[in-house]
Design an enzyme around this catalytic site. Structure first.
Site, PDB file in Angstrom:
ATOM      1  N   THR A  93       0.709  -1.480  -0.071  1.00 58.38           N
ATOM      2  CA  THR A  93       0.217  -0.208   0.390  1.00 58.38           C
ATOM      3  C   THR A  93       0.898   1.100  -0.636  1.00 58.38           C
ATOM      4  O   THR A  93       1.011   1.193   0.615  1.00 58.38           O
ATOM      5  CB  THR A  93      -0.872   0.191   1.314  1.00 58.38           C
ATOM      6  OG1 THR A  93      -1.149  -1.051   1.109  1.00 58.38           O
ATOM      7  CG2 THR A  93      -1.717   1.089   1.257  1.00 58.38           C
ATOM      8  N   LYS A 169      -7.465   0.701  -3.054  1.00 61.92           N
ATOM      9  CA  LYS A 169      -6.668   0.123  -2.108  1.00 61.92           C
ATOM     10  C   LYS A 169      -6.958   0.884  -0.581  1.00 61.92           C
ATOM     11  O   LYS A 169      -7.552   0.874   0.359  1.00 61.92           O
ATOM     12  CB  LYS A 169      -5.828  -0.671  -2.071  1.00 61.92           C
ATOM     13  CG  LYS A 169      -4.909  -1.113  -0.956  1.00 61.92           C
ATOM     14  CD  LYS A 169      -5.491  -1.820   0.176  1.00 61.92           C
ATOM     15  CE  LYS A 169      -4.951  -2.360   1.776  1.00 61.92           C
ATOM     16  NZ  LYS A 169      -3.858  -2.851   1.763  1.00 61.92           N
ATOM     17  N   LYS A 239      -0.206   5.713   8.921  1.00 67.20           N
ATOM     18  CA  LYS A 239      -0.115   5.478   7.754  1.00 67.20           C
ATOM     19  C   LYS A 239      -1.260   5.525   6.040  1.00 67.20           C
ATOM     20  O   LYS A 239      -0.844   6.763   5.467  1.00 67.20           O
ATOM     21  CB  LYS A 239       1.195   4.892   7.307  1.00 67.20           C
ATOM     22  CG  LYS A 239       2.000   4.412   6.054  1.00 67.20           C
ATOM     23  CD  LYS A 239       2.205   3.097   5.642  1.00 67.20           C
ATOM     24  CE  LYS A 239       0.864   2.443   4.871  1.00 67.20           C
ATOM     25  NZ  LYS A 239       0.818   1.501   4.213  1.00 67.20           N
TER      26      LYS A 239
END
Length: 292
Positions: A93, A169, A239
């Site tokens: 990711t 995502k 994050k």
């Protein structure tokens, strides 16, 4: 074809183990030796340096974030070691902007680039049941599809530009974090009225969200206050939320929930709870409500 895998954390080691079922040479590299040793014992080939893992037809990487990927792929000489016509599949990711940069760099090197982040925790990865979100030139995805089939139950295609998979995502993770926060706040509310969380969460899972693995899995963790060992930490959640907000800003898309979630996650990380599972958002909600 020869294949390689770089990044053998909780997710990567399980994904690489499933690739061994392809019966083709798999060369692996990781900063720490333990997962490499485990895969070598199963038949993988050891790469002494990251660039050695890049000397393959198809390279898969599953690194922590933009910085780790840049450090290994660029600074570590992996991309330079890849031959023209080979393919790099980045399953991490990463930010949308970084995905665009990577696609440009690979094009300059005449190396194919596919973004393929995944949905699923480490146990899902071990079972080969990940959902794989793929984007990139269609002919490249076709060439690696049989490897995707070893790691996942379904491949979802989201376009010809690699960053489209990363955008999908991040958007999926936004709904996930919102769902966990919603459960955490709802549990804090019913607990304040003397209602047991497990019964309430069972109600949600059998009515509004019947059949949802997110509500069932994370709901059970919240009911049991089972926040470690973590499958996906609050720090990693922060994050990802930062990446969501960055992507939204770049496309002039305001993410009101995203901003709220960022502050909640930041507070949790700064209070020393960053290594707890993402389900611990419920613990944070309980703390705001003055509940032990």
């Amino acid at each position: 074809m020869t294949i390689g895998f770089i990044g053998l954390g909780a997710m990567g080691r399980n994904m690489a183990a499933n690739l061994l079922r392809a019966g083709e040479p798999l060369r692996v590299w990781n900063r720490s030796a333990e997962p490499v040793e485990a895969l070598v014992a199963k038949g993988a080939l050891r790469a002494e340096h990251p660039f050695e893992a890049g000397r393959v037809d198809v390279l898969f990487t599953m690194l922590a974030d933009d910085a780790a990927t840049r450090s290994v792929l660029i600074d570590g000489g992996v991309l330079d070691a890849m031959a023209p016509g080979s393919i790099h599949v980045n399953m991490a990711t990463v930010s949308v902007g970084f995905a665009r940069q990577m696609a440009q760099l690979h094009q300059q090197k005449e190396v194919g680039y596919v973004a393929a982040p995944v949905l699923g925790r480490f146990d899902v990865a071990a079972a080969g049941n990940l959902n794989i979100l793929a984007a990139g030139p269609g002919h490249l995805i076709e060439r690696v599809q049989r490897y995707f089939d070893l790691m996942g139950q379904k491949t979802w295609r989201f376009g010809d530009a690699p960053e489209q998979a990363n955008a999908a995502k991040l958007a999926a993770n936004l709904t996930l974090v919102c769902a966990i926060e919603a459960m955490g706040e709802a549990v804090a509310l019913v607990r304040a009225y003397g209602i047991a969380p497990d019964g309430f969460l069972e109600l949600l899972c059998q009515t509004f969200f019947a059949g949802s693995p997110v509500y069932k899995g994370y709901g059970a963790m919240i009911a049991q206050q089972r926040y470690s060992p973590a499958g996906f930490t609050l720090t990693l959640g922060l994050k990802d939320v930062n990446l969501m907000l960055e992507a939204g800003q770049a496309a002039s898309v305001p993410l009101a929930f995203g901003n709220v979630l960022r502050q909640l996650l930041l507070d949790a990380v700064q209070s020393g709870e960053g290594e707890l599972d993402l389900a611990a958002l419920a613990k944070v909600a309980a703390g705001r409500a003055g509940q032990a």
